[in-house]
Each structure stands twice: as structure tokens, then as C-alpha cells.
Scaffold this motif. Structure first.
Motif, PDB file in Angstrom:
ATOM      1  N   THR A 161      25.037-100.207  56.593  1.00  0.00           N
ATOM      2  CA  THR A 161      26.064 -99.235  56.207  1.00  0.00           C
ATOM      3  C   THR A 161      27.466 -99.835  56.344  1.00  0.00           C
ATOM      4  O   THR A 161      28.282 -99.762  55.423  1.00  0.00           O
ATOM      5  N   SER A 162      27.760-100.432  57.484  1.00  0.00           N
ATOM      6  CA  SER A 162      29.080-101.046  57.674  1.00  0.00           C
ATOM      7  C   SER A 162      29.316-102.124  56.637  1.00  0.00           C
ATOM      8  O   SER A 162      30.429-102.286  56.132  1.00  0.00           O
ATOM      9  N   ASN A 163      28.272-102.906  56.372  1.00  0.00           N
ATOM     10  CA  ASN A 163      28.456-103.999  55.431  1.00  0.00           C
ATOM     11  C   ASN A 163      28.710-103.474  54.024  1.00  0.00           C
ATOM     12  O   ASN A 163      29.534-104.003  53.283  1.00  0.00           O
ATOM     13  N   VAL A 245      37.086-113.280  54.167  1.00  0.00           N
ATOM     14  CA  VAL A 245      36.480-111.990  53.880  1.00  0.00           C
ATOM     15  C   VAL A 245      36.097-111.336  55.211  1.00  0.00           C
ATOM     16  O   VAL A 245      35.771-112.033  56.175  1.00  0.00           O
ATOM     17  N   ILE A 246      36.215-110.008  55.280  1.00  0.00           N
ATOM     18  CA  ILE A 246      35.919-109.304  56.541  1.00  0.00           C
ATOM     19  C   ILE A 246      34.489-108.780  56.530  1.00  0.00           C
ATOM     20  O   ILE A 246      34.094-108.073  55.607  1.00  0.00           O
ATOM     21  N   LYS A 247      33.732-109.138  57.542  1.00  0.00           N
ATOM     22  CA  LYS A 247      32.343-108.713  57.644  1.00  0.00           C
ATOM     23  C   LYS A 247      32.117-108.014  58.980  1.00  0.00           C
ATOM     24  O   LYS A 247      32.705-108.405  59.994  1.00  0.00           O
ATOM     25  N   PRO A 248      31.229-107.022  58.999  1.00  0.00           N
ATOM     26  CA  PRO A 248      30.895-106.370  60.283  1.00  0.00           C
ATOM     27  C   PRO A 248      29.883-107.259  60.996  1.00  0.00           C
ATOM     28  O   PRO A 248      28.761-107.408  60.521  1.00  0.00           O
ATOM     29  N   MET A 249      30.282-107.872  62.085  1.00  0.00           N
ATOM     30  CA  MET A 249      29.371-108.847  62.677  1.00  0.00           C
ATOM     31  C   MET A 249      28.949-108.535  64.096  1.00  0.00           C
ATOM     32  O   MET A 249      29.656-107.887  64.860  1.00  0.00           O
ATOM     33  N   HIS A 264      31.913-106.502  66.106  1.00  0.00           N
ATOM     34  CA  HIS A 264      33.237-106.145  65.597  1.00  0.00           C
ATOM     35  C   HIS A 264      33.430-106.710  64.199  1.00  0.00           C
ATOM     36  O   HIS A 264      32.751-107.656  63.813  1.00  0.00           O
ATOM     37  N   PRO A 265      34.382-106.150  63.440  1.00  0.00           N
ATOM     38  CA  PRO A 265      34.692-106.753  62.148  1.00  0.00           C
ATOM     39  C   PRO A 265      35.232-108.157  62.374  1.00  0.00           C
ATOM     40  O   PRO A 265      35.966-108.394  63.339  1.00  0.00           O
ATOM     41  N   THR A 266      34.844-109.077  61.497  1.00  0.00           N
ATOM     42  CA  THR A 266      35.166-110.491  61.712  1.00  0.00           C
ATOM     43  C   THR A 266      35.530-111.138  60.388  1.00  0.00           C
ATOM     44  O   THR A 266      34.852-110.920  59.381  1.00  0.00           O
ATOM     45  N   LEU A 267      36.573-111.947  60.415  1.00  0.00           N
ATOM     46  CA  LEU A 267      36.936-112.689  59.208  1.00  0.00           C
ATOM     47  C   LEU A 267      36.159-113.989  59.130  1.00  0.00           C
ATOM     48  O   LEU A 267      36.015-114.695  60.129  1.00  0.00           O
ATOM     49  N   LEU A 268      35.694-114.301  57.932  1.00  0.00           N
ATOM     50  CA  LEU A 268      34.964-115.550  57.680  1.00  0.00           C
ATOM     51  C   LEU A 268      35.557-116.224  56.457  1.00  0.00           C
ATOM     52  O   LEU A 268      36.026-115.548  55.548  1.00  0.00           O
ATOM     53  N   PRO A 269      35.461-117.555  56.383  1.00  0.00           N
ATOM     54  CA  PRO A 269      35.834-118.217  55.128  1.00  0.00           C
ATOM     55  C   PRO A 269      34.883-117.760  54.007  1.00  0.00           C
ATOM     56  O   PRO A 269      33.694-117.588  54.251  1.00  0.00           O
TER      57      PRO A 269
END
Lengths: 428, 428
Positions: A161-163, A245-249, A264-269
């Protein structure tokens, strides 16, 4: 041919999928696995469920004890969810020498250790592949395929859902509220979506994964947790402009003898394999000392994926492969301590709303510098006639404790408006 | 604690990794799996290997029969590779009631059926996780985790060298020759890299995967195969401009009762999860009727990843989980026929070098149309003063037979120069 008699308790979405698969796929599975799965009895408190699923009266009951005390049943599948009476039923089933298969992540997240210890005493097994990312055989991989590996970290997108919400915000430039309303309309978010949005569901799964990976039961409140509802369109856009890009991790990292568990939400390349995991898909990246990086990707939930995981667990029991209970009881905890939020290190995306005047950047970076926060990248995103303009920074790897202190100071300055936005970032 | 005595034949890169893991990781694995793996003897034709690996003389031999006929050994690990004498040693070991673990994909691709049948007769198991993508427990997932699923297609990037080459061409705008020379310098391509570049290695692995997925032994020469050496910088660049990326792929698709198996460079949308699998990484995407899309990603080969797979197989044997031999012998072939190249359908990227004059596009598309080739997209990429300019087309899903006929006609026209470039494309 090995034969296993199965009792299913709870005939909701997953339960009815399992009952259907036990009947429709019995031949296929027997041929492939050498295990003949046989539905001995199904139970639901709703008296009409049996007939609705086309079960003959002899195979349906409203009393779970008819399954738990049934001497002909080898394996009880618990699919009612929640803490009670699921916990009691599982423990009773184990004591009555039944193997147990469950998808109950909330219960396992608090009670896995107790339940495994009862299983060990009874010489029976507890299987729970369906509790974490049904469409990904991650538990099997961890326990069997990667048995020779020491795994030091796990990065997962484990809440569909978060994703879905963050994917929609990013791909279609929606606000959080718009994405949520779309998800509800499409059935990807429940009315009570707090468990998903606040990261509680992901924390449940992370606790189970940590237990498997590190033989350590992380209490749910020791999981460092932030929901995704604070993520704004603006930050999604700025991140995108920086190739992120922000991902729920969900993240678990072991370091010496201590462990950190965070959701937590996390930024990834954007080029990272986890960055392309979109929509309701889940993925888990593991770093093993022998295999290196390994990623599993698949549907997180849904009737079919979860049913597939339950069936795989039943087949494993039929094969009588593992003596899980006894083994787990022996595996000593190797991690002695769970790291507190202050101790964790991360890179961060920071967004300040600052007065658009010369010298402002120097003041902000001065406070950061004094608190040992190294800055990797700065950009002032818009130069409109607004009094306050967004200033975005990416930090180096910094100690959360130091960052908090710095931001407390900065947020008190008259040159900035509101609370600084901070989002974790993983560089890999 | 279950105990398994292991003999290792062949002490090259993988063999010495396995010997090391059997010694260094014995305690960890025993604790996790309840299986105590014990190195009983190791064999290599090079007399000095034993001492080089620090093996006491009592644990080393130059004669494989010392392992095969050794009554104390439960499991023989064959790591010499190639057809002979690997085949003979494996069959002898099975007849002497040893389980066998092997990484020998070339041998399995031709002889898996025979070897499994000998294993079944001897009541022993053949395990070969290490033969296909060592860093991904794909065989375990197929046989166990996905036991309830009917899988109709597989898309894999299963040759690390080819993937490294195409990744470098795309990321660093190198020519094929430049990428190859870089790969050789870095040790990612062997001097004799034909097996990798021509897709033969990937075909071996695909044959093994097809056997597991569809119970059908696809003869190696029935795998539709194209190497990657024909891919030019120009096509990599044009594909990139259209949001596509070229990957070396292995594809198996089942349709009604027939099956197609292909290995060739393939265009994918950049947003597809397989598109971000770069460098020496491998990935396999499966479509299961219950789990939906599932992707596994990891290192394809290398000492550690392959060793990890061998150890996982030994542990499985120690657990005595499966009765593979007997089971496989019963699983009837469900696919009756392998599709010929003419019958396959695909989308295609086409590049013509055509005279830059009005009316040319009409002539080319006229020939395509007459042969039932639908065009989804056309672009003329450069309009220099050259006589011949590249024209790129993306087709709809078309029958290979029709496309071949069309291209034969087009390539004979005076308005085009050279042979038309055609690259498969998957839209998903």
C-alpha cells in the motif's frame, strides 16, 4: 507418496483461497512434490461460509476445537489473524502435536519466540512464509538457499500500500491525499490504512525477518519508524530532479554486535534495483557474505500470492524436511543489542524553507557544520518572488543525534519557516 | 544432528571455495540447519592442489575412485566441468549410492534426463542449484517455493559476461569490441568468450530451467539463439532515445502444448525491473498463475555465489528432504512440442540504412504491410548529408516467418544498404 491432512481455521480471503488450492491443485502438487495434501476440515465462525465455499457439511465446522483435537489432522493452518484467539489456537494446536502454518504477522511480531519454543517442546513445526511478502519465498531462501551466508543487512519494500502511494505520487505527480483516495478506490488501501501508512505493517514483517536473520526478537517499539504521510509532492519532485526516488523501506543492519531496525520513507538513486519496484510490488535486497547482493521481487500480498506461500509451507511439512522447532531453540542470539534512534547513521535529504537573501545559506550550513553534518549537495530550487524559498541539501553519512540537534537550532532561526523536512537516503 | 560426509572432485575455483566453506562454515551451518557437513575427501588431478589448499594427505587424492567407492561418503560434489569424465563419474557415484551435487551446466543441458533416471533407479538425488545462476536460489524456488504455481513463462538475464558487455555499451557508449576488451581486462570475460557471447552458456542454463519448469528436455539445438556481437553502438543509442535498453535475454514461453526457448539480445522498456539489472548481475522473472510476476536478482557466478549454492544443496541432502530421483521420473512431460524459429512471435526493433529521399518510407512499409508486419513507431534518426540514413521502426507483435520474408525482400531493394538490423523486443 507422503500424505498430509490439513485443517484450515479462518475462511476469509486467504483461507478460502487455500481451501480452493487444496482441492484444485492437489494433483499437480502431488506430482511435483510427492506430497498429497488433503483437506480434512475447515472452520469459520460464520456458519454460512462452508456452504458458500461448496464444502460438504462433514468438512466444515464452526468450532476450531474440532480441528485442533482431531487426531487425523497433521497440520493446522491459522488464517484468522489478530492476537486473540489466534495465539491460543496456535499454541493448542502445537500442544496437540499438529504442525502449524500461519500468515499472522502481527502475532508473530510479538510472540514468535514463545510460539517457536512451544513448537520445539512439542516436536512440531511452525511455518510462516505467508506472513512476509506472500509472493516472495523469502523465508525459504533465508533458511535454506542462503544457509551458508552471513547476512549483515536487509533493505525491503515490504508494504504494498505505501509503495503504491509513493509510486503514484512520483509517477503521476499526485499529492499524498490524492494518491490515498485513488488507492482506496482501487482497493489497494483499506479504509483503516493506518497500519500501512504509518509503517506498522512493515514493522511487523521486519521483526519477523530480523528474527530469522539475526536470531534476535526486536520489540516492535524498538523499530525506528516513520510513516509516509509527511511526504509532500514538492519533495518527490525535487528528489526526482536529483535522480532520486522515494520508497517506503524497511531496513535492518547488523554492525558488530548491535542491530538497527527501521521503517521509513527512503531516497534511492533511480538506477538502484529497488527504485524500479513500483505499485503493489514488494522486494527484498539482502547482502550475504558469499552470494553478495541478492534481490527478490514479487507481489506482496493478495489472495493468490499468499495462498501460494501457505501451500508451499504445507508441502514442506509434508516432506518432513525440517526440525525447525528444535533447531531454533538452539540458535543462540548473536546480536546483543538493538541500536537506538540516536545512534543510527544515514545520509539525509533536507529541505528548508528559507528567506531568499544572501548569507542565509552560510548561516544554515554553519549550524550544520558545527554539529558535524557534512553537506554533499545543495540546491535552491525556486527563485520566485516568495519570501521563503526551498533550499534542498543532501548530507553525507551523519549521526542522527547530531542532525536532530542541528535541526532544532535551525528551526528556531527567524530566517527559516516551519520545520525542516528530513528524509533518509541510502546511497548503496 | 544429521551428518553428511562429502567428497569433492575437482579443486578449481569453485571446488576450493567449497572445501574452504565446508571447513570454515561447518559450525554456522550446523547451528542453522541441523546438518553437520563433513569433508571426507577431496580430489584433483593436480597432485599439488591438496597441499596448496592446506588439506592433510589423508583428505586428498588424485584418484576420483577413492571418493566414488568410499563407503563413508554420502555425497559426491562434481566440480570438474565438461562432458568427460564428469558424466561417467557422476553416474558411477549414483550407482555407488552417493547423492551428487554438480555445477556442470553443459553436461546437464545434454544429459539431465539420463542422469536423473539413473539417480531415480539408485534412490539417490542429483542436486544442481549451482549450475544456474549461483547467486540466486532459483531451482529451490521453482521446486519448492512455487510448488503450487503453474508457470507459463520465464525471462532471464542469465549470462553475466554478455550483460556486462551490453551494460557497458549502453552506459559508457562503448563499441562491442571496446566493451569486450574492457571485460577481458577486468576478468569478466575469458579469453575464449564465445560460449558467453554467442549465448551458448545461457542456452545451457535455459535448457535446465525448461526441464524444471516444463518437464521437457529441449535439445540444445532447438534453442533459438542469437549472440550479442552484432549489436552496434548506433542501435544501443537509438534504443536509448526511445526509452529502451538492450539486454541479453533467455526466454521460455509455454503456450497450449508447445514451448519456445530462445536466447538473444532483447529490447526492454527502461522502466522494466529487468532493465536495471546491470553488470555481472543475473535476474530471472517468472510469471506464476498464483504469485504473479516474481523476480530474482543476484550474482550469476563467481566463486562465492556458486559455492553458496553448492553448500545449500549439500545441506538439503543432509536434511534428506526430497526424493527427487523417484519424483522426477514420474512427472510426465506436459509439453509435447518445441516451437521452431518460424513460429515465434515477437515485437522487433528494425533499422534500415535507406536512401534519404521522399517515398522511401512508403516503399519499405509497403513491403512490411504486404507481409502482415504492423508498425508501431517509425523514426528517421539522422539527417546528415550521407546518402544512406538510418530509419528505425518498432513493429507490433509479428510472426518471425513473415518478418524474415519481408526483410529478404527489403534487403534486395536498391534503396537500402546492407542487411536490416533486427532486435527482439519485449513489451511486457
Amino acid at each position: 507418496m507422503k500424505r498430509i491432512s490439513v485443517g484450515v481455521i479462518g475462511l476469509g480471503t486467504i483461507g478460502s483461497g487455500v481451501v480452493k488450492a487444496l482441492r484444485d491443485k492437489r494433483g499437480l502438487i502431488a506430482e511435483r512434490s510427492g506430497v498429497d495434501m488433503h483437506l480434512a476440515m475447515a472452520c469459520d465462525v460464520r456458519r454460512s461460509r462452508g456452504a458458500q465455499l461448496g464444502l460438504p457439511p462433514s468438512l466444515f465446522t464452526i468450532n476450531p476445537q474440532d480441528i485442533i483435537k482431531n487426531e487425523k489432522i497433521d497440520c493446522v493452518v491459522e488464517l484468522i489473524g489478530g492476537q486473540h484467539p489466534a495465539r491460543e489456537l496456535i499454541l493448542q494446536a502445537l500442544k496437540h502435536k499438529k504442525h502449524v502454518v500461519t500468515a499472522n504477522k502481527a502475532l508473530l511480531a510479538s510472540d514468535i519466540e514463545d510460539i517457536l519454543s512451544v513448537a520445539a517442546k512439542s516436536g512440531r513445526q511452525l511455518k510462516f512464509e505467508a506472513s512476509v511478502c506472500g509472493g516472495i519465498p523469502i523465508i525459504k531462501a533465508l533458511k535454506e538457499g542462503l544457509v551458508a551466508n552471513r547476512i549483515d543487512s536487509l533493505y525491503g519494500i515490504i508494504n504494498g500500500t505505501s509503495n503504491y502511494l509513493l509510486s503514484k505520487m512520483s509517477q503521476e505527480s499526485l499529492s499524498f491525499a490524492e494518491a490515498l483516495s485513488l488507492a482506496k478506490k482501487k482497493g489497494y488501501a483499506e479504509r483503516q490504512s493506518r497500519l500501512d501508512i504509518e509503517g506498522i505493517d512493515a514493522a511487523h514483517k521486519l521483526v519477523i525477518l530480523c528474527y530469522l536473520l539475526f536470531s534476535k526478537l526486536v520489540p516492535l517499539d524498538a523499530v525506528i519508524r516513520e510513516g509516509i504521510s509527511g511526504i509532500s509532492e514538492m519533495d518527490v519532485r525535487y528528489a526526482g530532479e536529483m535522480g532520486l526516488v522515494i520508497k517506503p523501506m524497511a531496513i535492518a543492519k547488523k554492525d558488530h554486535e548491535s542491530l538497527e531496525a527501521r521503517v521509513h520513507p527512503t531516497l534511492l538513486p533511480k538506477s538502484h534495483p529497488l527504485a524500479v519496484v513500483n505499485g503493489v510490488f514488494n522486494a527484498i535486497l539482502l547482502k550475504g557474505d558469499m552470494v553478495g547482493d541478492m534481490l527478490f521481487y514479487g507481489r506482496g500480498a493478495g489472495q493468490s500470492a499468499t495462498t501460494s506461500a501457505v501451500i508451499s509451507d504445507i508441502v514442506d511439512l509434508g516432506r518432513d524436511a525440517l526440525e525447525e522447532g528444535r533447531r531454533k531453540a538452539k540458535a543462540a542470539a548473536r546480536v546483543s543489542r538493538i541500536r537506538r534512534v540516536d545512534e543510527i547513521q544515514s545520509r539525509y535529504y533536507l529541505r528548508f524553507m528559507a528567506i531568499d537573501k544572501p548569507g542565509i545559506l552560510a548561516r544554515i550550513s554553519g549550524v550544520l557544520g558545527k554539529n558535524h553534518i557534512g553537506i554533499a549537495q545543495v540546491s535552491q530550487k525556486e527563485r520566485k518572488r516568495a519570501k521563503f524559498v526551498p533550499v534542498v541539501m543532501i548530507t553525507h553519512n551523519v549521526l542522527e543525534k547530531n542532525l536532530r540537534k542541528a535541526l532544532e537550532n535551525i528551526d528556531r532561526l527567524a530566517i527559516v519557516k516551519g520545520k525542516t523536512v528530513k528524509i533518509h537516503m541510502e546511497g548503496f
